[in-house]
Design a protein around this motif. Structure first.
Motif, PDB file in Angstrom:
ATOM      1  N   GLY A   1     -91.520   2.834 -37.901  1.00  0.00           N
ATOM      2  CA  GLY A   1     -91.821   3.749 -36.814  1.00  0.00           C
ATOM      3  C   GLY A   1     -92.189   5.109 -37.379  1.00  0.00           C
ATOM      4  N   ALA A   2     -93.428   5.516 -37.218  1.00  0.00           N
ATOM      5  CA  ALA A   2     -93.885   6.783 -37.787  1.00  0.00           C
ATOM      6  C   ALA A   2     -93.095   7.944 -37.196  1.00  0.00           C
ATOM      7  N   GLY A   3     -92.868   8.967 -37.995  1.00  0.00           N
ATOM      8  CA  GLY A   3     -92.169  10.160 -37.544  1.00  0.00           C
ATOM      9  C   GLY A   3     -90.701   9.931 -37.275  1.00  0.00           C
ATOM     10  N   ASP A   4     -90.103   9.020 -38.008  1.00  0.00           N
ATOM     11  CA  ASP A   4     -88.716   8.648 -37.731  1.00  0.00           C
ATOM     12  C   ASP A   4     -87.725   9.486 -38.532  1.00  0.00           C
ATOM     13  N   ASP A   5     -88.096  10.715 -38.828  1.00  0.00           N
ATOM     14  CA  ASP A   5     -87.178  11.710 -39.371  1.00  0.00           C
ATOM     15  C   ASP A   5     -86.518  11.297 -40.666  1.00  0.00           C
ATOM     16  N   GLY A   6     -87.319  11.174 -41.697  1.00  0.00           N
ATOM     17  CA  GLY A   6     -86.761  11.088 -43.032  1.00  0.00           C
ATOM     18  C   GLY A   6     -86.275   9.748 -43.482  1.00  0.00           C
ATOM     19  N   VAL A   7     -87.093   8.705 -43.375  1.00  0.00           N
ATOM     20  CA  VAL A   7     -86.694   7.383 -43.855  1.00  0.00           C
ATOM     21  C   VAL A   7     -86.368   7.428 -45.339  1.00  0.00           C
ATOM     22  N   VAL A   8     -87.257   8.012 -46.120  1.00  0.00           N
ATOM     23  CA  VAL A   8     -87.049   8.070 -47.561  1.00  0.00           C
ATOM     24  C   VAL A   8     -85.779   8.859 -47.886  1.00  0.00           C
ATOM     25  N   GLN A   9     -85.576   9.954 -47.182  1.00  0.00           N
ATOM     26  CA  GLN A   9     -84.375  10.757 -47.424  1.00  0.00           C
ATOM     27  C   GLN A   9     -83.109   9.979 -47.070  1.00  0.00           C
ATOM     28  N   ARG A  10     -83.154   9.218 -46.003  1.00  0.00           N
ATOM     29  CA  ARG A  10     -81.977   8.443 -45.594  1.00  0.00           C
ATOM     30  C   ARG A  10     -81.635   7.376 -46.624  1.00  0.00           C
ATOM     31  N   ILE A  11     -82.667   6.690 -47.120  1.00  0.00           N
ATOM     32  CA  ILE A  11     -82.442   5.659 -48.127  1.00  0.00           C
ATOM     33  C   ILE A  11     -81.853   6.283 -49.386  1.00  0.00           C
ATOM     34  N   THR A  12     -82.398   7.420 -49.782  1.00  0.00           N
ATOM     35  CA  THR A  12     -81.913   8.103 -50.975  1.00  0.00           C
ATOM     36  C   THR A  12     -80.475   8.557 -50.797  1.00  0.00           C
ATOM     37  N   LYS A  13     -80.156   9.080 -49.626  1.00  0.00           N
ATOM     38  CA  LYS A  13     -78.789   9.532 -49.357  1.00  0.00           C
ATOM     39  C   LYS A  13     -77.804   8.379 -49.448  1.00  0.00           C
ATOM     40  N   ASP A  14     -78.176   7.215 -48.921  1.00  0.00           N
ATOM     41  CA  ASP A  14     -77.288   6.062 -48.986  1.00  0.00           C
ATOM     42  C   ASP A  14     -77.076   5.617 -50.426  1.00  0.00           C
ATOM     43  N   ALA A  15     -78.159   5.628 -51.212  1.00  0.00           N
ATOM     44  CA  ALA A  15     -78.052   5.185 -52.601  1.00  0.00           C
ATOM     45  C   ALA A  15     -77.161   6.092 -53.428  1.00  0.00           C
ATOM     46  N   ALA A  16     -76.992   7.336 -52.981  1.00  0.00           N
ATOM     47  CA  ALA A  16     -76.169   8.293 -53.732  1.00  0.00           C
ATOM     48  C   ALA A  16     -74.717   7.872 -53.801  1.00  0.00           C
TER      49      ALA A  16
ATOM     50  N   ASP B   1     -87.335  -2.708 -63.273  1.00  0.00           N
ATOM     51  CA  ASP B   1     -87.175  -1.769 -62.163  1.00  0.00           C
ATOM     52  C   ASP B   1     -86.060  -0.773 -62.434  1.00  0.00           C
ATOM     53  N   ALA B   2     -86.209   0.390 -61.784  1.00  0.00           N
ATOM     54  CA  ALA B   2     -85.401   1.550 -62.150  1.00  0.00           C
ATOM     55  C   ALA B   2     -84.446   2.020 -61.067  1.00  0.00           C
ATOM     56  N   GLY B   3     -84.565   1.479 -59.851  1.00  0.00           N
ATOM     57  CA  GLY B   3     -83.701   1.950 -58.780  1.00  0.00           C
ATOM     58  C   GLY B   3     -83.960   3.411 -58.445  1.00  0.00           C
ATOM     59  N   LEU B   4     -82.985   4.035 -57.800  1.00  0.00           N
ATOM     60  CA  LEU B   4     -83.098   5.416 -57.340  1.00  0.00           C
ATOM     61  C   LEU B   4     -82.311   6.351 -58.251  1.00  0.00           C
ATOM     62  N   SER B   5     -82.873   7.505 -58.536  1.00  0.00           N
ATOM     63  CA  SER B   5     -82.259   8.403 -59.513  1.00  0.00           C
ATOM     64  C   SER B   5     -80.898   8.917 -59.075  1.00  0.00           C
ATOM     65  N   VAL B   6     -80.651   8.991 -57.766  1.00  0.00           N
ATOM     66  CA  VAL B   6     -79.350   9.480 -57.312  1.00  0.00           C
ATOM     67  C   VAL B   6     -78.219   8.522 -57.676  1.00  0.00           C
ATOM     68  N   SER B   7     -78.571   7.287 -58.041  1.00  0.00           N
ATOM     69  CA  SER B   7     -77.572   6.306 -58.463  1.00  0.00           C
ATOM     70  C   SER B   7     -77.277   6.380 -59.956  1.00  0.00           C
ATOM     71  N   ARG B   8     -77.861   7.333 -60.647  1.00  0.00           N
ATOM     72  CA  ARG B   8     -77.754   7.356 -62.107  1.00  0.00           C
ATOM     73  C   ARG B   8     -76.322   7.211 -62.633  1.00  0.00           C
ATOM     74  N   PRO B   9     -75.338   7.952 -62.132  1.00  0.00           N
ATOM     75  CA  PRO B   9     -73.987   7.808 -62.707  1.00  0.00           C
ATOM     76  C   PRO B   9     -73.451   6.380 -62.609  1.00  0.00           C
ATOM     77  N   ARG B  10     -73.642   5.748 -61.466  1.00  0.00           N
ATOM     78  CA  ARG B  10     -73.115   4.397 -61.290  1.00  0.00           C
ATOM     79  C   ARG B  10     -73.955   3.354 -62.025  1.00  0.00           C
ATOM     80  N   VAL B  11     -75.269   3.569 -62.084  1.00  0.00           N
ATOM     81  CA  VAL B  11     -76.114   2.660 -62.865  1.00  0.00           C
ATOM     82  C   VAL B  11     -75.763   2.779 -64.345  1.00  0.00           C
ATOM     83  N   SER B  12     -75.555   3.991 -64.824  1.00  0.00           N
ATOM     84  CA  SER B  12     -75.170   4.196 -66.228  1.00  0.00           C
ATOM     85  C   SER B  12     -73.863   3.480 -66.541  1.00  0.00           C
ATOM     86  N   ASP B  13     -72.899   3.597 -65.644  1.00  0.00           N
ATOM     87  CA  ASP B  13     -71.618   2.925 -65.845  1.00  0.00           C
ATOM     88  C   ASP B  13     -71.802   1.409 -65.840  1.00  0.00           C
ATOM     89  N   ALA B  14     -72.640   0.916 -64.935  1.00  0.00           N
ATOM     90  CA  ALA B  14     -72.872  -0.527 -64.859  1.00  0.00           C
ATOM     91  C   ALA B  14     -73.542  -1.036 -66.129  1.00  0.00           C
TER      92      ALA B  14
END
Length: 313
Positions: free
Chosen positions: A28-43, A79-92
């Motif tokens: 749905g276009a204009g749905d207020d920050g889809v990319v931001q929401r996904i990134t926030k969840d991955a954090a 594949d690299a995933g999302l950068s906000v997950s770096r601490p947990r990806v590094s630990d994994a």
């Protein structure tokens, strides 16, 4: 299914709640920050490590499924995933073994598969991808369905080695074959075959347990998605482990069901469009009804998927 149980299913199956937003909100276009929401969840998402075969493991929880091949040549990531997950990806990654990160392969250009490129490159990884992945990352690229324009990626995130059709590597006593698909989910998709282990990573050409998202903005199409599924079936056996972009690792049985679903839904939606039905009328006709219980409860909804197919027939 309740919201809580749905989230538990998505996480257990390798489909994070943030990725659920990719389907539930992205179309749905204009749905207020889809990319931001996904990134926030991955954090805050947990990273789950699953051993596959030989020296291959899988990380789930940061964007698309990340395959990890370990050995004397250093870790090879698909594949690299999302950068906000770096601490947990590094630990994994450290929990698997102490091998350094040396190589990264991107299955396509989307942010949920490449956003971690920069930190992985800074950690020692050289990056390989299809030439169209670098092209999209090196320019401002819009995905209309997400109502979002991605800015130019930093230089350290860009693939250093690119190719057009195929690319071979031999690392950690494993033969790796990278093969570009004709436009499918995007125009930059590639598969990675781990020869000796009989493992195939197909990126987002397969979403196991969900109707797929198709990015028409950068070359994707329903017909290309169907062709890619058929190509994947053609190069696998009943023993092959197939890693999807999202969802649990599967085999030919699950992939064949996905392929058959795509063919049938495309035929039904095309017939409705040819008969002059509008998109809303096509959705009301429920051409996906036979598959919704299996494919339509999790990420991309039946109505959204019908819309994607309708766009391409």
């Amino acid at each position: 299914m309740t919201v809580g149980s749905r989230r538990e299913f998505l996480v257990a199956g390798g489909l994070s709640a943030g990725v659920a937003l990719l389907g539930a909100r992205a179309l749905g276009a204009g749905d207020d920050g889809v990319v931001q929401r996904i990134t926030k969840d991955a954090a805050t998402a947990s990273i789950v490590v699953q051993h596959l075969r030989r020296d291959i493991d899988l990380l789930r929880g940061s964007g698309g499924n990340v395959a990890v091949l370990s050995g004397p040549d250093g870790k090879v990531l698909v594949d690299a995933g999302l950068s906000v997950s770096r601490p947990r990806v590094s630990d994994a990654l450290a929990s698997i073994n102490s091998d350094p990160i040396r190589h990264l392969i991107n299955t396509h250009w989307h942010f949920d598969h490449t956003d971690g490129n920069a930190w992985l490159h800074a950690s020692g990884a050289s990056i390989v991808a299809h030439e169209n992945t670098k092209r999209h990352m090196a320019t401002a690229t819009r995905v209309d369905a997400w109502d979002y324009t991605f800015p130019v990626a930093p230089s350290g995130a860009l693939p250093e080695a690119v190719f057009s059709l195929t690319y071979r590597m031999h690392l950690n006593n494993t033969s790796l074959l990278l093969k570009h698909y004709p436009p499918a989910h995007t125009d930059s998709d590639l598969s990675v075959t781990f020869g000796e282990a009989d493992v195939l990573h197909v990126g987002d050409t397969w979403w196991n347990g969900s109707y797929p998202f198709i990015d028409y903005s950068t070359g994707g199409s329903i017909d290309g998605t169907i062709r890619a599924a058929g190509s994947n079936l053609a190069v696998t056996t009943n023993n092959t482990l197939i890693v999807p972009g999202y969802g649990p690792v599967g085999g030919r049985g699950e992939l064949s069901g996905f392929h058959e679903m795509l063919l049938d839904v495309r035929e039904k939606v095309a017939a409705l469009k040819k008969a002059g039905r509008s998109l809303s009328e096509a959705v009301a006709a429920r051409p996906t009804s036979a598959y919704d219980a299996t494919w339509g409860r999790f990420i991309v909804t039946p109505a959204e998927f019908i819309g994607l197919v309708y766009q391409g027939v």
